[in-house]
Each structure stands twice: as structure tokens, then as C-alpha cells.
Design a protein around this motif. Structure first.
Motif, mmCIF file in Angstrom:
data_model
loop_
_atom_site.group_PDB
_atom_site.id
_atom_site.type_symbol
_atom_site.label_atom_id
_atom_site.label_comp_id
_atom_site.label_asym_id
_atom_site.label_seq_id
_atom_site.Cartn_x
_atom_site.Cartn_y
_atom_site.Cartn_z
ATOM 1 N N ALA A 201 4.151 -3.176 -44.336
ATOM 2 C CA ALA A 201 4.460 -2.073 -45.232
ATOM 3 C C ALA A 201 5.742 -1.356 -44.810
ATOM 4 O O ALA A 201 6.604 -1.048 -45.648
ATOM 5 C CB ALA A 201 3.292 -1.092 -45.256
ATOM 6 N N LEU A 202 5.887 -1.094 -43.504
ATOM 7 C CA LEU A 202 7.065 -0.371 -43.021
ATOM 8 C C LEU A 202 8.332 -1.196 -43.218
ATOM 9 O O LEU A 202 9.358 -0.675 -43.676
ATOM 10 C CB LEU A 202 6.878 -0.008 -41.547
ATOM 11 C CG LEU A 202 8.022 0.773 -40.889
ATOM 12 C CD1 LEU A 202 8.284 2.084 -41.620
ATOM 13 C CD2 LEU A 202 7.713 1.038 -39.413
ATOM 14 N N SER A 214 8.143 -2.181 -55.118
ATOM 15 C CA SER A 214 7.663 -2.501 -53.767
ATOM 16 C C SER A 214 7.459 -1.220 -52.964
ATOM 17 O O SER A 214 6.568 -1.144 -52.111
ATOM 18 C CB SER A 214 8.635 -3.453 -53.047
ATOM 19 O OG SER A 214 9.887 -2.837 -52.780
ATOM 20 N N ASP A 215 8.266 -0.194 -53.246
ATOM 21 C CA ASP A 215 8.090 1.094 -52.575
ATOM 22 C C ASP A 215 6.715 1.697 -52.860
ATOM 23 O O ASP A 215 6.086 2.293 -51.976
ATOM 24 C CB ASP A 215 9.164 2.088 -53.022
ATOM 25 C CG ASP A 215 10.521 1.841 -52.382
ATOM 26 O OD1 ASP A 215 10.606 0.966 -51.489
ATOM 27 O OD2 ASP A 215 11.491 2.518 -52.778
ATOM 28 N N ILE A 216 6.239 1.571 -54.076
ATOM 29 C CA ILE A 216 4.934 2.115 -54.445
ATOM 30 C C ILE A 216 3.837 1.433 -53.635
ATOM 31 O O ILE A 216 2.945 2.091 -53.083
ATOM 32 C CB ILE A 216 4.689 1.944 -55.963
ATOM 33 C CG1 ILE A 216 5.666 2.794 -56.757
ATOM 34 C CG2 ILE A 216 3.242 2.295 -56.321
ATOM 35 C CD1 ILE A 216 5.655 2.509 -58.246
ATOM 36 N N TYR A 217 3.904 0.108 -53.573
ATOM 37 C CA TYR A 217 2.929 -0.643 -52.775
ATOM 38 C C TYR A 217 3.015 -0.252 -51.294
ATOM 39 O O TYR A 217 2.003 -0.037 -50.628
ATOM 40 C CB TYR A 217 3.180 -2.149 -52.896
ATOM 41 C CG TYR A 217 2.875 -2.768 -54.235
ATOM 42 C CD1 TYR A 217 1.697 -2.492 -54.911
ATOM 43 C CD2 TYR A 217 3.769 -3.668 -54.816
ATOM 44 C CE1 TYR A 217 1.420 -3.092 -56.143
ATOM 45 C CE2 TYR A 217 3.494 -4.274 -56.045
ATOM 46 C CZ TYR A 217 2.319 -3.983 -56.699
ATOM 47 O OH TYR A 217 2.048 -4.580 -57.902
ATOM 48 N N ALA A 218 4.245 -0.184 -50.772
ATOM 49 C CA ALA A 218 4.437 0.086 -49.345
ATOM 50 C C ALA A 218 3.933 1.475 -48.965
ATOM 51 O O ALA A 218 3.263 1.650 -47.940
ATOM 52 C CB ALA A 218 5.916 -0.060 -48.978
ATOM 53 N N LEU A 254 1.539 -7.207 -51.059
ATOM 54 C CA LEU A 254 2.264 -7.086 -52.325
ATOM 55 C C LEU A 254 3.632 -6.445 -52.107
ATOM 56 O O LEU A 254 4.614 -6.822 -52.751
ATOM 57 C CB LEU A 254 1.447 -6.256 -53.312
ATOM 58 C CG LEU A 254 0.204 -6.938 -53.891
ATOM 59 C CD1 LEU A 254 -0.691 -5.916 -54.586
ATOM 60 C CD2 LEU A 254 0.602 -8.047 -54.859
ATOM 61 N N ALA A 255 3.694 -5.501 -51.164
ATOM 62 C CA ALA A 255 4.972 -4.824 -50.889
ATOM 63 C C ALA A 255 6.001 -5.795 -50.342
ATOM 64 O O ALA A 255 7.108 -5.913 -50.880
ATOM 65 C CB ALA A 255 4.749 -3.670 -49.908
ATOM 66 N N PHE A 256 5.657 -6.509 -49.268
ATOM 67 C CA PHE A 256 6.704 -7.346 -48.668
ATOM 68 C C PHE A 256 6.940 -8.634 -49.444
ATOM 69 O O PHE A 256 7.999 -9.235 -49.354
ATOM 70 C CB PHE A 256 6.442 -7.598 -47.183
ATOM 71 C CG PHE A 256 5.505 -8.712 -46.803
ATOM 72 C CD1 PHE A 256 5.948 -10.018 -46.719
ATOM 73 C CD2 PHE A 256 4.174 -8.442 -46.471
ATOM 74 C CE1 PHE A 256 5.103 -11.041 -46.334
ATOM 75 C CE2 PHE A 256 3.328 -9.452 -46.074
ATOM 76 C CZ PHE A 256 3.783 -10.771 -46.011
ATOM 77 N N ARG A 301 14.861 6.433 -44.724
ATOM 78 C CA ARG A 301 13.661 5.652 -45.048
ATOM 79 C C ARG A 301 12.606 5.760 -43.954
ATOM 80 O O ARG A 301 11.414 5.934 -44.231
ATOM 81 C CB ARG A 301 14.041 4.190 -45.266
ATOM 82 C CG ARG A 301 14.676 3.957 -46.625
ATOM 83 C CD ARG A 301 13.611 3.496 -47.587
ATOM 84 N NE ARG A 301 13.993 3.699 -48.964
ATOM 85 C CZ ARG A 301 13.340 3.176 -49.997
ATOM 86 N NH1 ARG A 301 12.284 2.428 -49.786
ATOM 87 N NH2 ARG A 301 13.706 3.424 -51.217
ATOM 88 N N TYR A 302 13.002 5.622 -42.713
ATOM 89 C CA TYR A 302 12.036 5.744 -41.615
ATOM 90 C C TYR A 302 11.415 7.144 -41.595
ATOM 91 O O TYR A 302 10.214 7.299 -41.349
ATOM 92 C CB TYR A 302 12.709 5.447 -40.279
ATOM 93 C CG TYR A 302 12.925 3.981 -39.989
ATOM 94 C CD1 TYR A 302 11.839 3.111 -39.875
ATOM 95 C CD2 TYR A 302 14.213 3.464 -39.809
ATOM 96 C CE1 TYR A 302 12.030 1.757 -39.603
ATOM 97 C CE2 TYR A 302 14.405 2.108 -39.531
ATOM 98 C CZ TYR A 302 13.319 1.268 -39.430
ATOM 99 O OH TYR A 302 13.504 -0.064 -39.151
ATOM 100 N N ALA A 303 12.233 8.153 -41.858
ATOM 101 C CA ALA A 303 11.726 9.524 -41.866
ATOM 102 C C ALA A 303 10.706 9.716 -42.982
ATOM 103 O O ALA A 303 9.657 10.351 -42.788
ATOM 104 C CB ALA A 303 12.885 10.511 -42.019
ATOM 105 N N GLU A 304 11.013 9.184 -44.149
ATOM 106 C CA GLU A 304 10.060 9.311 -45.263
ATOM 107 C C GLU A 304 8.774 8.541 -44.960
ATOM 108 O O GLU A 304 7.682 8.996 -45.314
ATOM 109 C CB GLU A 304 10.697 8.820 -46.562
ATOM 110 C CG GLU A 304 9.828 9.000 -47.792
ATOM 111 C CD GLU A 304 9.436 10.455 -48.054
ATOM 112 O OE1 GLU A 304 8.406 10.664 -48.736
ATOM 113 O OE2 GLU A 304 10.135 11.371 -47.586
ATOM 114 N N ALA A 305 8.890 7.396 -44.294
ATOM 115 C CA ALA A 305 7.695 6.648 -43.888
ATOM 116 C C ALA A 305 6.826 7.507 -42.973
ATOM 117 O O ALA A 305 5.595 7.524 -43.101
ATOM 118 C CB ALA A 305 8.094 5.358 -43.184
#
Length: 390
Positions: A201-202, A214-218, A254-256, A301-305
């Protein structure tokens, strides 16, 4: 705007008790003659009967190919093709962890190949878009996401290389995702496959090939996994945690599958191929250091994760949130007992002797090119040295 290309199985059955609906699922697609692909432990433990019993109860005759090994090899895939051709089958059912599912996918691809072709002919950047028969996946671990992806991993035994095989031929027709199959999974496997799914996911989220879908799935996967992995590890009979982890693993797949993985996976495959480290565990060994390597380049992106995972509160500045993500990944490895390659028992002299080859194989897979910070060969070697555990 560049069009987004999306792929997914035609049907996913998700939830406790879903496996009982396997015969009805086959019937929906007009299928009735499956070859079940699994591994020796699934047979010896009787676990495969969880899938075979409802099929037999519905009058569906089954045959079982159980020669799958932990890291699927081209020789095992060839044996599976021979078993497939020896019978009158109309589909394959991959039952087990990532290895049986990946093996079933690879059998379907190789069985559709031209005479003289081998699995190496389908290694990325080739596209494996044809399958001889449809594949239905039934995962028994919450980790690989193989039930939802257009990928399979096969080891080339001659070159000692884990090959990434990608294409529509590897995409399952359908999957049955029943978390009740994970209650008996050992703690070590729960940990490794759980961190594997978090990595999926990350990496899908920070990948250069990420897209709005893919962002929604991740994001959904990261929320589920981050909040339930420790509980599933500590309380293996916790139904809510097991259900969340199983759903999270499929969403991460599904994301990756619709984005891509990145440097962790690129470096993980050679580590697994040369030292037979289980895939989820090799990802876990690498995840904190590789995240640190790419953090500044992919900081937003990492921060939002980190915020999505509830590791950092909403509104936390990016730099602080990124640091909190690193702290969490390191803490997760420590709490779940993830060893370094050294602690795992990999001899340093052999590790060092293979560093250049592993770096070359990692780059050749293409996955490092999707990383927020794309590494050189020398940087990959330095990262392997850092992860080793001196």
C-alpha cells in the motif's frame, strides 16, 4: 489528461464464510473442472479440505497439484503445466499463501505459451497477457494481495533470480477472500505478511505511477492495516482484526496492481532468491531503511501516508509527519520481531559477495525506477549494507 488504466478481478467474494460459496462462484462462470494448486503443508495439515469439501459437496470433481514451494520456481511451474495437460480441466484454483496463487497464475501463463518458450520469456519488461485457463484465487494469509493483481513472481533456477511476470494473463478471474482461513496462521507469518501488505500500500501510494484510483485503494489499505496488524499478531483469534487485515491486504493488492511497487520490492526479490528469505519478511527487513532513503524526495506523499495511518495527527507538518512515519516503521519491526539479514543467519561473506549482482537484479526488475528517489547501483549496495545489520 492521460487516461488511467485499471485492472481487477471480475468478482471478489470477501468476508467470513465466503469459502462456502466457491462452488456457486465457479458455476457463475460456467466452470466445473478445477485443478487446485496448493502446497504440501496445506495437504498434510488438511487445510486444503476447507476448499475441497464444498466443491465435493456440490458434486464438483477436483484434482490437486501440491508441489508448490515457498518461492515458486520455473521447474515447479513446468511440472504444474504437465499436470494441467494430463487432465481435462477448465480452470485453476490457487489455494494458500502467495506461492500457490503465484504458481497457479504462472501455470496458466506458461500453458498458453508457444512451443519452446519458458517462464524467462515472460519476465518484465515482456507482457504476459495470455492465460490458458482462468484462475480463481483463495488466499489463506493476509499479505501478498496476489488474489487481486496482474503480477506473479517466479524464480529462474538457472540464474537464481526472482523474475517479475506482469500482464493480464496473471490477473485472476475471481477470488474468495475469507478471513476465517487466517485464524491458524502462525504469528511469524501474520507479522511478515502484514508488513508485506503495508509495503504494497505504501509503495503504491508513493510510486511515480500512482493515480487517483490506486490512491483510494492504497489509503483504505493503509488505514486498515496500520490499525489492526498489532492486534492480529497479538490476538490471532480476534475476528475484527483478522477481517480488517484480509480486506486491507486485498485492497493493497488492487493498489499496487494499478500503480506499482518500488524500491523495497526491487531489492527484496534478490534477497529472497539468493537467501530464501520469505518475501514478506525480506520486505519487512528493508522497509524502514528504504523509506528513509526516499523520504525527502517523496515527502508530501510519505507525510500524508503517516496521517492516513493515524501515525501523525491531521495537520502535522510534512517534515514532522515523515519522521513519525519512520519511527512507526522501525517500532513495528521491533515489536513484531523482524530480524536483520545478519540475525536471520545470512553469512556476511556470502552476502557481500552477491551485493553487486543483487543490485543489478534489483534495477533490472524496473521497480526501483518507480521510487520517489531513484537509486544508483552504488546506492542500492550501500542500502543492502545498511540493512544487513552490522
Amino acid at each position: 489528461m492521460t487516461p488511467i488504466s485499471l485492472v481487477a478481478p471480475r468478482k471478489l467474494l470477501i468476508g467470513g464464510g465466503a469459502l462456502a460459496k466457491l462452488p456457486a462462484l465457479l458455476a457463475e462462470f460456467g466452470l466445473s473442472r478445477p485443478l487446485v494448486v496448493t502446497d504440501p503443508w496445506m495437504v498434510s495439515s488438511g487445510t486444503v479440505e476447507r476448499a475441497l469439501a464444498p466443491l465435493k459437496g456440490a458434486g464438483i470433481a477436483t484434482s490437486v497439484f501440491s508441489e508448490t514451494v515457498p518461492d515458486p520456481t520455473d521447474t515447479v511451474v513446468q511440472a504444474g503445466v504437465e499436470a494441467l495437460r494430463a487432465g481435462d480441466f477448465d480452470c485453476l484454483i490457487g489455494f494458500g499463501g502467495g506461492s500457490p496463487m503465484d504458481t497457479a497464475k504462472a501455470i496458466a501463463i506458461l500453458a498458453a505459451a508457444a512451443p519452446g518458450q519458458s517462464m524467462r520469456d515472460f519476465k518484465v519488461p515482456a507482457s504476459a497477457d495470455r492465460a490458458a485457463l482462468p484462475v480463481i484465487c483463495v488466499p489463506t494469509t493476509a499479505g501478498t494481495g496476489s488474489e487481486a493483481t496482474r503480477f506473479t513472481i517466479v524464480t529462474d533456477t538457472q540464474h537464481d533470480e526472482k523474475m517479475l511476470i506482469a500482464g493480464l494473463g496473471a490477473l485472476p478471474l475471481a477470488a474468495v477472500v475469507d478471513y476465517e482461513l487466517t485464524f491458524s496462521v502462525p504469528a511469524r507469518v501474520t507479522a511478515d505478511t502484514g508488513i508485506d501488505s503495508l509495503t504494497h500500500a505504501l509503495e503504491a501510494y508513493v510510486s511515480a505511477r500512482a493515480n487517483s484510483v490506486s490512491d483510494i485503494y492504497a489509503q483504505a489499505a493503509m488505514r486498515l492495516i496500520a490499525s489492526n496488524l498489532r492486534t492480529a499478531y497479538a490476538e490471532p483469534q480476534n475476528r475484527a482484526a483478522r477481517a480488517a487485515m484480509m480486506e486491507g491486504a486485498t485492497l493493497a493488492g488492487l493498489a499496487f496492481s494499478n500503480s506499482s511497487v518500488a524500491l523495497v520490492h526491487g531489492m527484496s526479490r534478490p534477497l529472497g532468491a539468493h537467501f530464501h528469505v520469505p518475501h514478506g519478511l525480506s520486505n519487512a527487513m528493508l522497509l524502514p531503511a528504504i523509506t528513509a532513503f526516499g523520504l525527502e524526495a517523496g515527502l508530501p506523499r510519505y507525510a500524508e501516508a503517516a496521517r492516513v495511518m493515524d501515525v501523525a495527527p491531521a495537520g502535522t507538518p510534512d517534515a514532522e509527519a515523515g519522521a513519525m512515519l519512520l519511527d512507526e516503521l522501525r517500532a513495528l519491526n521491533e515489536e513484531l520481531g523482524v530480524p536483520t539479514p545478519r540475525a536471520y543467519g545470512i553469512p556476511q561473506d556470502r552476502f557481500d559477495s552477491l551485493l553487486e549482482l543483487m543490485a543489478e537484479q534489483a534495477l533490472a526488475s524496473g521497480s526501483p525506477g518507480n521510487n520517489p528517489r531513484v537509486p544508483s547501483t552504488a546506492e542500492i549496495i550501500a542500502l543492502y549494507r545498511e540493512v544487513y545489520g552490522n
